[in-house]
Motif scaffolding. Structure first.
Motif, mmCIF file in Angstrom:
data_model
loop_
_atom_site.group_PDB
_atom_site.id
_atom_site.type_symbol
_atom_site.label_atom_id
_atom_site.label_comp_id
_atom_site.label_asym_id
_atom_site.label_seq_id
_atom_site.Cartn_x
_atom_site.Cartn_y
_atom_site.Cartn_z
ATOM 1 N N LEU A 116 0.788 -1.152 -0.003
ATOM 2 C CA LEU A 116 0.072 0.007 -0.151
ATOM 3 C C LEU A 116 0.905 1.491 0.073
ATOM 4 N N PRO A 117 1.093 2.109 -1.214
ATOM 5 C CA PRO A 117 1.881 2.899 -1.094
ATOM 6 C C PRO A 117 1.470 4.205 -0.344
ATOM 7 N N GLY A 118 0.248 4.301 -0.016
ATOM 8 C CA GLY A 118 -0.207 5.354 1.055
ATOM 9 C C GLY A 118 0.271 5.222 2.542
ATOM 10 N N LEU A 119 0.289 3.895 2.939
ATOM 11 C CA LEU A 119 0.973 3.584 3.996
ATOM 12 C C LEU A 119 2.501 3.433 4.164
ATOM 13 N N SER A 120 3.099 2.756 3.114
ATOM 14 C CA SER A 120 4.564 2.714 3.487
ATOM 15 C C SER A 120 5.166 2.573 2.133
ATOM 16 N N ARG A 121 6.579 3.034 2.127
ATOM 17 C CA ARG A 121 7.182 2.786 0.871
ATOM 18 C C ARG A 121 8.173 1.582 0.948
ATOM 19 N N LYS A 122 7.787 0.744 2.049
ATOM 20 C CA LYS A 122 8.663 -0.503 2.050
ATOM 21 C C LYS A 122 8.032 -1.572 1.142
ATOM 22 N N SER A 123 8.693 -2.721 0.868
ATOM 23 C CA SER A 123 8.008 -3.933 0.116
ATOM 24 C C SER A 123 7.850 -5.140 1.062
ATOM 25 N N ILE A 124 6.906 -5.674 0.580
ATOM 26 C CA ILE A 124 6.707 -7.068 1.041
ATOM 27 C C ILE A 124 7.268 -8.349 0.333
ATOM 28 N N GLU A 125 8.076 -7.806 -0.550
ATOM 29 C CA GLU A 125 8.509 -8.919 -1.607
ATOM 30 C C GLU A 125 9.561 -9.915 -0.835
ATOM 31 N N ASN A 126 10.301 -9.666 0.128
ATOM 32 C CA ASN A 126 11.211 -10.494 0.777
ATOM 33 C C ASN A 126 10.222 -11.499 1.800
ATOM 34 N N ARG A 127 9.266 -10.770 2.336
ATOM 35 C CA ARG A 127 8.548 -11.681 3.359
ATOM 36 C C ARG A 127 6.807 -11.231 2.989
ATOM 37 N N PRO A 128 6.401 -12.080 2.021
ATOM 38 C CA PRO A 128 5.167 -11.861 1.474
ATOM 39 C C PRO A 128 4.113 -12.828 2.364
ATOM 40 N N ASN A 129 4.587 -13.525 3.129
ATOM 41 C CA ASN A 129 3.505 -14.177 4.101
ATOM 42 C C ASN A 129 3.014 -13.374 5.455
ATOM 43 N N PRO A 130 1.756 -13.669 5.634
ATOM 44 C CA PRO A 130 1.241 -12.873 6.913
ATOM 45 C C PRO A 130 2.510 -13.117 7.904
ATOM 46 N N PRO A 131 2.097 -12.310 8.932
ATOM 47 C CA PRO A 131 3.307 -12.199 10.029
ATOM 48 C C PRO A 131 2.697 -13.349 11.100
ATOM 49 N N GLY A 132 3.340 -13.772 11.949
ATOM 50 C CA GLY A 132 3.145 -14.634 12.874
ATOM 51 C C GLY A 132 3.775 -16.132 12.763
ATOM 52 N N GLN A 133 3.800 -16.962 13.736
ATOM 53 C CA GLN A 133 4.267 -18.147 13.756
ATOM 54 C C GLN A 133 3.699 -19.139 12.753
ATOM 55 N N HIS A 134 2.398 -18.978 12.089
ATOM 56 C CA HIS A 134 1.788 -19.837 11.242
ATOM 57 C C HIS A 134 1.580 -19.027 9.975
ATOM 58 N N GLY A 135 2.305 -18.027 9.781
ATOM 59 C CA GLY A 135 2.021 -17.049 8.321
ATOM 60 C C GLY A 135 1.980 -17.831 7.143
ATOM 61 N N GLN A 136 2.958 -18.785 7.059
ATOM 62 C CA GLN A 136 3.142 -19.507 5.896
ATOM 63 C C GLN A 136 1.846 -20.371 5.634
ATOM 64 N N GLN A 137 1.518 -21.022 6.438
ATOM 65 C CA GLN A 137 0.226 -21.999 6.404
ATOM 66 C C GLN A 137 -0.865 -21.063 6.106
#
Length: 205
Positions: free
Chosen positions: A19-40
């Protein structure tokens, strides 16, 4: 104005979109949801309600609007003959803080809101410090002369976070922007299924 607290990258990872309005950072390197079970969680199929909620939250976080503001905007978007979803996005894109961001005067919508609330911009030659002010065709926004020296503004003018949209006419020398015509849903700078948002509020407002 809705204030976003906490890690913004974490919010984007949870929603699965940048979301460009929220942050200039990218989720490319960490696309999964946060948390221990994000990948699942990323592999799990979302319910219809969850899909609608995510689309609504994309809008809220990108434009920095509260739930109360979203409900008011939805009621307004329902009026007239224009499709509700398209009108909703046009109303959001024409917010003063978003225009300041899209013109390249600030690196994010969050920074643009701060620029507006701290009194650094003029709307049609007059002081304007309310981020939610909605611009009309022909309106002009100018960063005050002394405020153009703010490092954030200088850097943003040199390297805007996004390509400037064609519905805005920007003069980088004068740090001014004029609304040439109304934006369309195609001008929204992130993927959004706005019909899901319309359906989310169908029985809520």
């Amino acid at each position: 104005m809705a204030r976003t607290t906490g890690p913004r990258l974490k919010i984007m990872r949870a929603l699965g979109v940048e979301l460009p309005g929220l942050s200039r950072k990218s989720i490319e390197n960490r696309p999964n949801p946060p948390g221990q079970h994000g990948q699942q969680a990323s592999r799990r199929r979302r319910s219809d309600f969850a899909v609608k909620l995510v689309e609504k939250q994309k809008i809220r976080f990108n434009y920095g609007v509260s739930e109360k503001q979203m409900r008011r905007l939805m009621l307004e978007a329902r009026k007239g003959t224009e499709p509700t979803g398209e009108k909703l996005m046009s109303l959001l894109e024409r917010r003063l803080d978003n225009v300041v961001f899209r013109a390249g005067f600030a690196p994010t919508g969050v920074a643009a809101r701060q620029l507006v609330t701290h009194g650094h911009v003029l709307l049609n030659g007059r002081a304007a410090n309310i981020p939610s002010i909605r611009l009309r065709v022909g309106d002009e926004v100018v960063v005050k002369e002394n405020s153009r020296k703010i490092p954030m503004v200088v850097e943003s003018l040199k390297a805007p976070a996004l390509d400037r949209p064609e519905w805005l006419s920007v003069d980088t020398t004068a740090a001014s922007v004029k609304l040439g015509h109304l934006p369309s849903i195609a001008d929204v700078p992130f993927p959004i299924d706005v019909q899901q948002v319309v359906e989310y509020y169908a029985n809520r407002v």
